[in-house]
Design an enzyme around this catalytic site. Structure first.
Site, short mmCIF file in Angstrom:
data_model
loop_
_atom_site.label_atom_id
_atom_site.label_comp_id
_atom_site.label_asym_id
_atom_site.label_seq_id
_atom_site.Cartn_x
_atom_site.Cartn_y
_atom_site.Cartn_z
N LYS A 1 41.21 53.21 38.87
CA LYS A 1 40.26 53.65 39.88
C LYS A 1 40.75 53.32 41.27
O LYS A 1 40.30 53.88 42.25
CB LYS A 1 38.90 52.96 39.66
N GLY A 2 41.66 52.35 41.37
CA GLY A 2 42.03 51.76 42.66
C GLY A 2 42.45 52.74 43.74
O GLY A 2 42.23 52.48 44.92
N ASP B 1 52.74 45.76 42.40
CA ASP B 1 52.93 44.31 42.31
C ASP B 1 54.25 44.09 41.55
O ASP B 1 55.32 44.08 42.16
CB ASP B 1 51.71 43.73 41.59
N PHE C 1 46.52 37.97 46.11
CA PHE C 1 45.62 38.93 45.47
C PHE C 1 44.67 39.50 46.51
O PHE C 1 44.02 38.76 47.24
CB PHE C 1 44.84 38.25 44.33
N VAL C 2 44.62 40.82 46.60
CA VAL C 2 43.81 41.46 47.65
C VAL C 2 42.72 42.36 47.07
O VAL C 2 42.82 42.81 45.92
CB VAL C 2 44.70 42.27 48.63
N GLU D 1 49.37 55.78 44.40
CA GLU D 1 49.03 54.47 43.81
C GLU D 1 48.42 53.57 44.88
O GLU D 1 48.76 53.67 46.06
CB GLU D 1 50.32 53.80 43.29
N ASP D 2 47.55 52.68 44.44
CA ASP D 2 46.94 51.74 45.38
C ASP D 2 47.91 50.62 45.75
O ASP D 2 48.17 50.37 46.92
CB ASP D 2 45.64 51.16 44.79
N ASP E 1 39.63 46.15 43.51
CA ASP E 1 38.45 45.41 43.05
C ASP E 1 38.77 44.04 42.49
O ASP E 1 39.92 43.69 42.24
CB ASP E 1 37.75 46.20 41.94
N LYS F 1 53.64 44.72 47.35
CA LYS F 1 53.69 43.26 47.51
C LYS F 1 55.14 42.82 47.65
O LYS F 1 55.99 43.17 46.83
CB LYS F 1 53.06 42.57 46.31
P1 5GP Z 1 51.95 46.03 38.59
O1 5GP Z 1 52.13 46.73 37.27
O2 5GP Z 1 52.74 46.66 39.71
O3 5GP Z 1 52.21 44.56 38.48
O4 5GP Z 1 50.41 46.09 38.94
C1 5GP Z 1 49.80 47.23 39.38
C2 5GP Z 1 48.30 47.23 39.14
O5 5GP Z 1 47.75 45.90 39.10
C3 5GP Z 1 47.65 47.90 40.34
O6 5GP Z 1 47.56 49.31 40.14
C4 5GP Z 1 46.30 47.21 40.39
O7 5GP Z 1 45.41 47.83 39.52
C5 5GP Z 1 46.59 45.80 39.89
N1 5GP Z 1 46.85 44.88 41.02
C6 5GP Z 1 48.04 44.35 41.37
N2 5GP Z 1 47.92 43.54 42.44
C7 5GP Z 1 46.60 43.57 42.78
C8 5GP Z 1 45.83 42.93 43.83
O8 5GP Z 1 46.33 42.18 44.68
N3 5GP Z 1 44.50 43.21 43.86
C9 5GP Z 1 43.90 44.03 42.95
N4 5GP Z 1 42.58 44.21 43.09
N5 5GP Z 1 44.58 44.64 41.96
C10 5GP Z 1 45.92 44.42 41.88
#
Ligand code: 5GP
Length: 180
Positions: free
Chosen positions: A43-44, A103, A152-153, A99-100, A159, A131
């Protein structure tokens, strides 16, 4: 919103608006003559996708995908489950994943592999937030809104347990994180 869990503002409303307008202009010029199919990751990304699409002066189309990562609430393991798949066929389409936040990059790496297998004409990624220094795989992002510190944001679509998505800015989250 008066909430002690909302910490330091990382990207304020004006910065968001300005950068989204810039990204929209770049996408408009890069995709001139080959309008993109925007694929939002729910949803982000819904808030970013909605603002970004209005900043793109091309006949774009939309589709959405919902994914969930296995593992703890704050760390992805790279194992991704598709909760809602796309409605449209990607064959010969110019697909732009919206993408939102990136990470570890594992969610995106999975999505990219999955969508590339559907034979799009091109496949690129536009991520609002990246990040710093945490990527376990090269995320290969065509467009990035902001590089942010590895905290973490919340806000602007992001959310904690479904809350804070409607904050019009991105802020650090100060509080307990739910465990998955
Ligand atoms: P990745 O697979 O790149 O580690 O993580 C991506 C997903 O993790 C993002 O699409 C999001 O849903 C969640 N996520 C990663 N970092 C954050 C953060 O700082 N805050 C929030 N609310 N969600 C995050």
């Amino acid at each position: 919103m008066n909430d002690p869990h909302i910490g330091r503002v990382v990207v304020d409303q004006e910065e968001l608006q300005q950068r989204v307008a810039e990204l929209g202009k770049e996408i408009t010029s890069d995709y001139s003559g080959r309008p993109p199919l925007l694929v939002g990751v729910l949803k982000g990304a819904f808030m970013f996708m909605s603002d970004l699409a209005r900043a793109v002066d091309l006949p774009v189309e939309f589709d959405f995908m919902a994914v969930s990562s296995y593992g703890s609430a704050t760390r992805t393991s790279g194992v991704v489950r598709i909760l809602k798949d796309l409605d449209l066929d990607l064959t010969d389409r110019h697909v732009l994943i919206v993408e939102d936040i990136v990470d570890s990059g594992l969610t995106l790496a999975y999505l990219r592999r999955n969508l590339a297998a559907r034979h799009p004409a091109s496949l690129e990624v536009c991520a609002l937030l990246l990040k710093d220094g945490l990527q376990r795989v090269d995320p290969d992002l065509r467009y990035v809104g902001f590089r942010i510190p590895p905290t973490f944001v919340i806000g602007y679509g992001l959310d904690v347990a479904e809350r804070y998505r409607n904050l019009p800015y991105v802020a650090e989250y100060r509080g307990p994180l739910p465990q998955a």
